[in-house]
Enzyme design. Structure first.
Site, PDB file in Angstrom:
ATOM      1  N   HIS A 120      -2.865   6.787   4.832  1.00  0.00           N
ATOM      2  CA  HIS A 120      -1.780   5.810   4.960  1.00  0.00           C
ATOM      3  C   HIS A 120      -0.413   6.365   4.574  1.00  0.00           C
ATOM      4  O   HIS A 120       0.447   5.642   4.075  1.00  0.00           O
ATOM      5  CB  HIS A 120      -2.086   4.559   4.097  1.00  0.00           C
ATOM      6  CG  HIS A 120      -1.406   3.329   4.646  1.00  0.00           C
ATOM      7  ND1 HIS A 120      -1.260   2.171   3.897  1.00  0.00           N
ATOM      8  CD2 HIS A 120      -0.832   3.078   5.847  1.00  0.00           C
ATOM      9  CE1 HIS A 120      -0.635   1.265   4.624  1.00  0.00           C
ATOM     10  NE2 HIS A 120      -0.365   1.795   5.800  1.00  0.00           N
ATOM     11  N   CYS A 130       0.757  -1.254   0.000  1.00  0.00           N
ATOM     12  CA  CYS A 130       0.000   0.000   0.000  1.00  0.00           C
ATOM     13  C   CYS A 130       0.787   1.303   0.000  1.00  0.00           C
ATOM     14  O   CYS A 130       0.780   2.063  -0.966  1.00  0.00           O
ATOM     15  CB  CYS A 130      -0.925   0.009   1.218  1.00  0.00           C
ATOM     16  SG  CYS A 130      -2.123  -1.337   1.285  1.00  0.00           S
TER      17      CYS A 130
HETATM   18 CA    CA Z   1      -3.118  -2.128  -0.896  1.00  0.00          CA
END
Ligand code: CA
Length: 479
Positions: free
Chosen positions: A153, A95
């Site tokens: 994130h 990610c």
């Molecule tokens: Ca991901």
């Protein structure tokens, strides 16, 4: 045709003879005559830029990728409106590093962003290094409204908040994942409050479609000026918690974990439909450049998501890094077309700056390429001579050049694949091609050599012996 006229002669000492009215008219026309090549019309408005990223969606799990199991009519409609990049890659097989590169235009390894940041609001090291200037900051300078929605994130400290990294508006959560219902703030990263512009808001459960509504409202709200929206769904990332209604549509999938994952993709597709409908309704579709891809390959726990690719999320085999990838801009990119040369998620940056009329920065090494001339046929060469991948400090690495790909796994001999004939990476051709192995190995070594050590330990601390955490230096202010 250029107007012909005799210039008036200034006459000193006596009143001049007045010219006929027609000459005044011609003079006025001549005054406003544009320079050669210019137009009397106002310049076209700068296009909007919509970047849609899904999370952990498998290579095979969209209708336009061939799936019959998981209908995605809205993504398919988006594919038909533009170009399907069949060799679309992300810069990392998981990610946060992928997101760091697409927002900076640089391989994330160049600034040590090689792990997912550890969730710690008090630690200003854990996140996208603050010395990097992000795409929305550049676009604001070009007159764009900027918005972020969904999953962040890229760091949990106040310094890393999206509103401090160039996004004027935001709606979503700061961590690396989130429960879709029954979340309880105070219970960890997946239970964080959902924020609007940094302030907690009440959001109904199963908010995937709510993200579509928020994005649609953003588009309508900014219809009279150019905007950039980074719409980062957390679907279909685990936990797989779709609505019961949507799970019921996937009773044909026996693997129930996969059925829930499929339902999450379906809900995301609904949200994307709402986003596209809002563009149509507000007459902005023709002036909106849209990117869509997923942030990494599909994971292992939801069936064969990356068929026919080898590997999955976390791998540098194709299944970890090759993703569904679309680019759409009606009238500027051929509709219903296909592009086969390798392109990367990192290319969003330069493409966005180019269409915004903003200058590409030159202060650092940038890896992003403006794809537009390549996609519309003006430039027939490949956008990238080579693409590179590396996890951690080199546990896995790979380079693709043309159809050839070298895969390096720690403590193993380098492997070589020809993707034109073996997209599944089943036949290691290293033994028969020593020169090619040498060439690609050298290119990979050269690329890796100047890369700095990791900027933060991130969630890799969970994978290391306890002594690693114990030797971690104390938290320091933002660098
Ligand atoms: Ca991901």
């Amino acid at each position: 045709m250029q107007a012909k006229y005799e210039p008036m002669q200034m006459t000193i000492g006596r009143a001049p003879t007045l010219p006929p009215l027609s000459l005044y008219f011609i003079l006025i026309l001549a005054w406003f005559r544009p320079a050669a090549g210019a137009s009397l019309q106002a310049p076209p408005p700068k296009p909007n830029i919509l970047l849609i990223v899904s999370d952990d969606q498998g290579y095979a799990d969209a209708g336009f990728q061939g799936s019959k199991e998981i209908p995605t009519p809205n993504l398919d409609r988006l594919a038909k409106s533009g170009m399907h990049c069949t060799s679309g890659y992300v810069t990392h097989p998981f990610c946060s590093p992928t997101r760091a590169a697409l927002l900076t235009g640089r391989y994330q390894q160049r600034f040590g962003h090689v792990y997912n940041p550890f969730y710690d609001p008090a630690d200003a090291r854990e996140g996208l290094p603050l010395g990097e200037k992000l795409l929305p900051e550049h676009l604001r300078g070009a007159g764009y409204a900027t918005g972020w929605m969904g999953k962040w994130h890229l760091g949990a400290s106040p310094e890393h908040a999206p509103e401090h990294r160039g996004f004027e508006e935001g709606f979503g959560f700061i961590g690396g994942g989130h429960h879709y219902f029954n979340w309880k703030p105070g219970k960890g990263e997946y239970n964080l409050p959902i924020l609007r512009n940094g302030q907690e808001v009440e959001v109904p459960e199963h908010y995937t479609t709510r993200l579509g509504e928020e994005a649609a409202n953003f588009e309508k709200r900014h219809a009279d000026h150019p905007w950039f929206l980074y719409l980062a769904f957390n679907a279909p990332h685990m936990p797989h918690q779709p609505t019961p209604e949507r799970i019921a549509r996937f009773s044909h999938i026996q693997n129930r974990q996969r059925a829930r994952y499929a339902a999450q993709i379906s809900l995301m597709d609904d949200a994307i439909g709402e986003v596209l409908a809002a563009l149509d309704a507000s007459h902005q579709r023709e002036r909106t450049l849209i990117f869509f891809f997923t942030d990494n390959g599909g994971p292992v726990n939801v069936g064969a998501v990356n068929t026919p690719l080898r590997g999955s999320k976390g791998d540098v085999f194709e299944g970890g890094i090759r993703v569904p990838y679309l680019v759409s801009w009606p009238g500027r990119i051929p509709a219903g077309s296909t592009y086969v040369q390798p392109v990367s998620s990192v290319d969003v940056f330069a493409t966005a700056l180019a269409v915004a009329g903003a200058r590409m920065p030159t202060d650092k090494v940038y890896d992003s390429v403006n794809l537009l001339p390549h996609l519309n046929g003006e430039n027939m060469s490949a956008p990238h001579e080579r693409l590179f991948w590396r996890t951690g400090t080199g546990q896995l690495a790979a380079v693709r050049q043309g159809d050839w790909k070298l895969v390096r796994q720690e403590n193993k001999p380098d492997e070589l694949y020809n993707l034109a004939t073996d997209i599944s990476e089943t036949k290691n051709l290293a033994g028969a091609n020593p020169e090619k192995i040498h060439q690609l190995s050298l290119a990979l070594d050269t690329w890796q050599k100047p890369l700095p050590p990791p900027a933060f330990i991130g969630t890799s601390r969970n994978e290391k012996p306890a002594t690693t955490t114990a030797t971690r230096p104390p938290t320091t202010p933002a660098r």
